[in-house]
Design a protein around this motif. Structure first.
Motif, PDB file in Angstrom:
ATOM      1  N   GLY A 164      12.846  -2.037  -2.482  1.00 16.37           N
ATOM      2  CA  GLY A 164      11.393  -2.012  -2.336  1.00 16.37           C
ATOM      3  C   GLY A 164      10.960  -1.893  -0.891  1.00 16.37           C
ATOM      4  O   GLY A 164       9.984  -1.188  -0.582  1.00 16.37           O
ATOM      5  N   ILE A 165      11.686  -2.542   0.011  1.00 14.10           N
ATOM      6  CA  ILE A 165      11.384  -2.426   1.443  1.00 14.10           C
ATOM      7  C   ILE A 165      11.562  -0.983   1.908  1.00 14.10           C
ATOM      8  O   ILE A 165      10.732  -0.434   2.644  1.00 14.10           O
ATOM      9  CB  ILE A 165      12.283  -3.361   2.272  1.00 14.10           C
ATOM     10  N   VAL A 166      12.655  -0.363   1.461  1.00 16.38           N
ATOM     11  CA  VAL A 166      12.888   1.038   1.808  1.00 16.38           C
ATOM     12  C   VAL A 166      11.745   1.902   1.289  1.00 16.38           C
ATOM     13  O   VAL A 166      11.213   2.764   2.000  1.00 16.38           O
ATOM     14  CB  VAL A 166      14.234   1.519   1.230  1.00 16.38           C
ATOM     15  N   GLY A 167      11.344   1.667   0.041  1.00 15.15           N
ATOM     16  CA  GLY A 167      10.317   2.492  -0.572  1.00 15.15           C
ATOM     17  C   GLY A 167       8.943   2.346   0.030  1.00 15.15           C
ATOM     18  O   GLY A 167       8.141   3.297   0.003  1.00 15.15           O
ATOM     19  N   LEU A 168       8.644   1.173   0.584  1.00 16.43           N
ATOM     20  CA  LEU A 168       7.289   0.983   1.132  1.00 16.43           C
ATOM     21  C   LEU A 168       7.164   1.470   2.576  1.00 16.43           C
ATOM     22  O   LEU A 168       6.050   1.611   3.092  1.00 16.43           O
ATOM     23  CB  LEU A 168       6.847  -0.478   1.020  1.00 16.43           C
ATOM     24  N   THR A 169       8.289   1.741   3.242  1.00 14.26           N
ATOM     25  CA  THR A 169       8.245   2.044   4.672  1.00 14.26           C
ATOM     26  C   THR A 169       7.407   3.273   4.998  1.00 14.26           C
ATOM     27  O   THR A 169       6.504   3.210   5.850  1.00 14.26           O
ATOM     28  CB  THR A 169       9.673   2.210   5.227  1.00 14.26           C
ATOM     29  N   LEU A 170       7.681   4.387   4.362  1.00 14.25           N
ATOM     30  CA  LEU A 170       6.936   5.609   4.684  1.00 14.25           C
ATOM     31  C   LEU A 170       5.466   5.522   4.274  1.00 14.25           C
ATOM     32  O   LEU A 170       4.587   5.830   5.098  1.00 14.25           O
ATOM     33  CB  LEU A 170       7.598   6.826   4.049  1.00 14.25           C
ATOM     34  N   PRO A 171       5.126   5.109   3.039  1.00 12.18           N
ATOM     35  CA  PRO A 171       3.704   5.017   2.713  1.00 12.18           C
ATOM     36  C   PRO A 171       2.957   3.995   3.559  1.00 12.18           C
ATOM     37  O   PRO A 171       1.778   4.188   3.872  1.00 12.18           O
ATOM     38  CB  PRO A 171       3.682   4.650   1.224  1.00 12.18           C
ATOM     39  N   ALA A 172       3.631   2.901   3.951  1.00 12.56           N
ATOM     40  CA  ALA A 172       2.987   1.926   4.836  1.00 12.56           C
ATOM     41  C   ALA A 172       2.702   2.548   6.198  1.00 12.56           C
ATOM     42  O   ALA A 172       1.627   2.341   6.783  1.00 12.56           O
ATOM     43  CB  ALA A 172       3.857   0.684   4.994  1.00 12.56           C
ATOM     44  N   ALA A 173       3.663   3.331   6.704  1.00 11.20           N
ATOM     45  CA  ALA A 173       3.452   4.012   7.982  1.00 11.20           C
ATOM     46  C   ALA A 173       2.288   4.990   7.888  1.00 11.20           C
ATOM     47  O   ALA A 173       1.483   5.114   8.823  1.00 11.20           O
ATOM     48  CB  ALA A 173       4.726   4.748   8.402  1.00 11.20           C
ATOM     49  N   ARG A 174       2.181   5.661   6.761  1.00  8.60           N
ATOM     50  CA  ARG A 174       1.087   6.609   6.578  1.00  8.60           C
ATOM     51  C   ARG A 174      -0.249   5.882   6.413  1.00  8.60           C
ATOM     52  O   ARG A 174      -1.278   6.329   6.947  1.00  8.60           O
ATOM     53  CB  ARG A 174       1.378   7.488   5.362  1.00  8.60           C
ATOM     54  N   ASP A 175      -0.247   4.778   5.695  1.00 13.55           N
ATOM     55  CA  ASP A 175      -1.471   3.996   5.526  1.00 13.55           C
ATOM     56  C   ASP A 175      -2.020   3.488   6.859  1.00 13.55           C
ATOM     57  O   ASP A 175      -3.232   3.473   7.083  1.00 13.55           O
ATOM     58  CB  ASP A 175      -1.212   2.778   4.629  1.00 13.55           C
ATOM     59  N   LEU A 176      -1.102   3.028   7.728  1.00 14.55           N
ATOM     60  CA  LEU A 176      -1.521   2.352   8.958  1.00 14.55           C
ATOM     61  C   LEU A 176      -1.591   3.279  10.169  1.00 14.55           C
ATOM     62  O   LEU A 176      -1.981   2.845  11.258  1.00 14.55           O
ATOM     63  CB  LEU A 176      -0.578   1.181   9.246  1.00 14.55           C
ATOM     64  N   ALA A 177      -1.230   4.543   9.976  1.00 16.14           N
ATOM     65  CA  ALA A 177      -1.243   5.488  11.099  1.00 16.14           C
ATOM     66  C   ALA A 177      -2.622   5.620  11.731  1.00 16.14           C
ATOM     67  O   ALA A 177      -2.751   5.721  12.960  1.00 16.14           O
ATOM     68  CB  ALA A 177      -0.749   6.861  10.625  1.00 16.14           C
ATOM     69  N   GLN A 178      -3.656   5.601  10.928  1.00 11.30           N
ATOM     70  CA  GLN A 178      -5.005   5.789  11.457  1.00 11.30           C
ATOM     71  C   GLN A 178      -5.419   4.646  12.387  1.00 11.30           C
ATOM     72  O   GLN A 178      -6.359   4.798  13.168  1.00 11.30           O
ATOM     73  CB  GLN A 178      -6.003   5.904  10.312  1.00 11.30           C
ATOM     74  N   TYR A 179      -4.712   3.517  12.307  1.00 15.81           N
ATOM     75  CA  TYR A 179      -5.036   2.374  13.165  1.00 15.81           C
ATOM     76  C   TYR A 179      -4.106   2.259  14.368  1.00 15.81           C
ATOM     77  O   TYR A 179      -4.202   1.299  15.139  1.00 15.81           O
ATOM     78  CB  TYR A 179      -4.956   1.074  12.349  1.00 15.81           C
ATOM     79  N   GLY A 180      -3.188   3.217  14.514  1.00 20.92           N
ATOM     80  CA  GLY A 180      -2.250   3.160  15.638  1.00 20.92           C
ATOM     81  C   GLY A 180      -1.150   2.140  15.442  1.00 20.92           C
ATOM     82  O   GLY A 180      -0.628   1.588  16.408  1.00 20.92           O
ATOM     83  N   ILE A 181      -0.768   1.894  14.184  1.00 23.30           N
ATOM     84  CA  ILE A 181       0.301   0.940  13.879  1.00 23.30           C
ATOM     85  C   ILE A 181       1.477   1.704  13.284  1.00 23.30           C
ATOM     86  O   ILE A 181       1.323   2.419  12.290  1.00 23.30           O
ATOM     87  CB  ILE A 181      -0.172  -0.135  12.887  1.00 23.30           C
ATOM     88  N   ARG A 182       2.658   1.566  13.900  1.00 24.10           N
ATOM     89  CA  ARG A 182       3.875   2.171  13.374  1.00 24.10           C
ATOM     90  C   ARG A 182       4.599   1.197  12.448  1.00 24.10           C
ATOM     91  O   ARG A 182       4.516  -0.018  12.635  1.00 24.10           O
ATOM     92  CB  ARG A 182       4.819   2.580  14.507  1.00 24.10           C
ATOM     93  N   VAL A 183       5.316   1.727  11.463  1.00 18.54           N
ATOM     94  CA  VAL A 183       6.094   0.904  10.534  1.00 18.54           C
ATOM     95  C   VAL A 183       7.490   1.499  10.381  1.00 18.54           C
ATOM     96  O   VAL A 183       7.636   2.668  10.024  1.00 18.54           O
ATOM     97  CB  VAL A 183       5.433   0.814   9.148  1.00 18.54           C
ATOM     98  N   CYS A 184       8.501   0.706  10.672  1.00 18.62           N
ATOM     99  CA  CYS A 184       9.890   1.093  10.448  1.00 18.62           C
ATOM    100  C   CYS A 184      10.628  -0.042   9.745  1.00 18.62           C
ATOM    101  O   CYS A 184      10.097  -1.149   9.593  1.00 18.62           O
ATOM    102  CB  CYS A 184      10.594   1.405  11.774  1.00 18.62           C
TER     103      CYS A 184
END
Length: 252
Positions: A164-184
Motif C-alpha cells: 500500500g505504501i508503494v501504491g500511494l507514493t505516486l498519486p500522493a506526489a501528484r496530489d501534493l505537487a501543486q503545494y510544492g511538496i515532494r513524496v518518495c
C-alpha cells in the motif's frame, strides 16, 4: 531543499530506522520531533536537536497534537519521515486455523493507514508555510519494504501494508505537487535494527549470506543517509527506492 533552521517530524523516531533518521536530520540543523509510543520513548537515547513526542500514528487527534508541537517552535515544517511500523508473522492458513482478521487489520492500520494519517495532517501544516525560492515547501519520505514486492511465507499482512505504501507514493506526489511538496518512499531490505537483536548470530549470518552485495545486513544509518539524499535531490519525486543490496527474497 535546505534542512537547517527547519522542523522535521520522524515517526518511530525512538529506535531503529527512525532514531537513525532523527539523529541525521538533527545533525543537519533541523529541529526534529521524534514521534513514538511512550514505551519506546522511555528507552530512547537523548540526542541533541531531537524532541520526543508521545504519539499514536493511527489516532488523528494524537498526530495533530504532535504536528502542533512540531510547528510551535517557529521553524517551518519541511520534512516528514514515517518509520513507525509493526511486522508480526502469520500465514493465511496454518495448524492454528485461519489468519486472525484483527491482526491483519492492525498491521494495515499501523503501517499503511498510520503513514497516510501522518502524511495528510503534516501536509496540511506544511502548506501553511512560505515556499522557498524554488517553490518548495516540503518533502515526505515513507517507509515501504522489499516485502511489498517479494513477500515471504507468513508476511501476507506486512506485505499488504507495505504494498500500500508503494501504491500511494505516486498519486500522493501528484496530489501534493501543486503545494510544492515532494513524496518518495524507501523500500529497505534486511536492516540491522532492534527487531533483529533477539535472533542468534547464526541466523543473522544466514540472512546476510543471501544478500548479493554488500553481503551483510544494512545499517540504520544507511537508511538515514538515503533519506537525506532524497531531501537534497529536488528532482526526486513520486519514486520508491529499493535499499537492499540487490536482494530478492525467496518464498521462505
Amino acid at each position: 531543499m535546505e534542512l537547517a533552521h527547519t522542523a522535521a517530524v520522524v515517526t518511530g523516531g525512538a529506535s531503529g530506522l527512525g532514531a537513525a533518521t532523527a539523529a541525521a536530520l538533527a545533525a543537519r540543523g533541523a529541529a526534529v520531533y521524534a514521534l513514538d509510543l511512550a514505551g519506546a520513548i522511555d528507552k530512547a537515547a537523548d540526542v541533541a536537536g531531537v524532541t520526543y513526542v508521545e504519539t499514536d500514528v493511527t489516532d488523528p487527534a494524537s498526530v495533530r497534537n504532535a504536528i502542533t508541537a512540531a510547528t510551535s517552535g517557529g521553524a517551518p515544517l519541511r520534512t516528514v519521515v514515517s518509520c513507525a511500523g509493526i511486522g508480526p508473522s502469520a500465514r493465511i492458513l496454518s495448524k492454528r486455523g485461519t489468519h486472525d482478521l484483527d491482526l491483519y487489520a492492525k498491521v494495515v492500520q499501523v503501517n499503511l493507514i498510520g503513514t497516510f494519517n501522518v502524511m495528510t495532517l503534516a501536509a496540511e501544516a506544511i502548506v501553511a508555510t512560505d515556499p522557498d525560492t524554488d517553490g518548495q515547501r516540503g518533502v515526505v519520505v515513507n517507509t515501504a519494504s522489499i516485502a511489498a514486492y517479494d513477500g515471504q511465507v507468513g508476511q501476507v499482512a506486512y506485505a499488504s501494508s507495505k504494498g500500500g505504501i508503494v501504491g500511494l507514493t505516486l498519486p500522493a506526489a501528484r496530489d501534493l505537487a501543486q503545494y510544492g511538496i515532494r513524496v518518495c518512499a524507501i523500500a529497505p531490505g534486511i536492516v540491522d535494527t532492534p527487531m533483529l537483536a533477539t535472533v542468534s548470530d547464526d541466523f543473522r549470518a544466514g540472512l546476510a549470506a543471501g544478500v548479493p552485495f554488500p553481503q551483510r545486513l544494512a545499517h540504520p544509518s544507511e537508511f538515514a543517509d538515503l533519506v537525506t539524499m532524497i531531501i537534497d535531490h529536488d528532482y526526486l519525486n513520486g519514486e520508491v527506492i529499493r535499499m537492499d543490496g540487490a536482494l530478492r527474497m525467496p518464498p521462505r
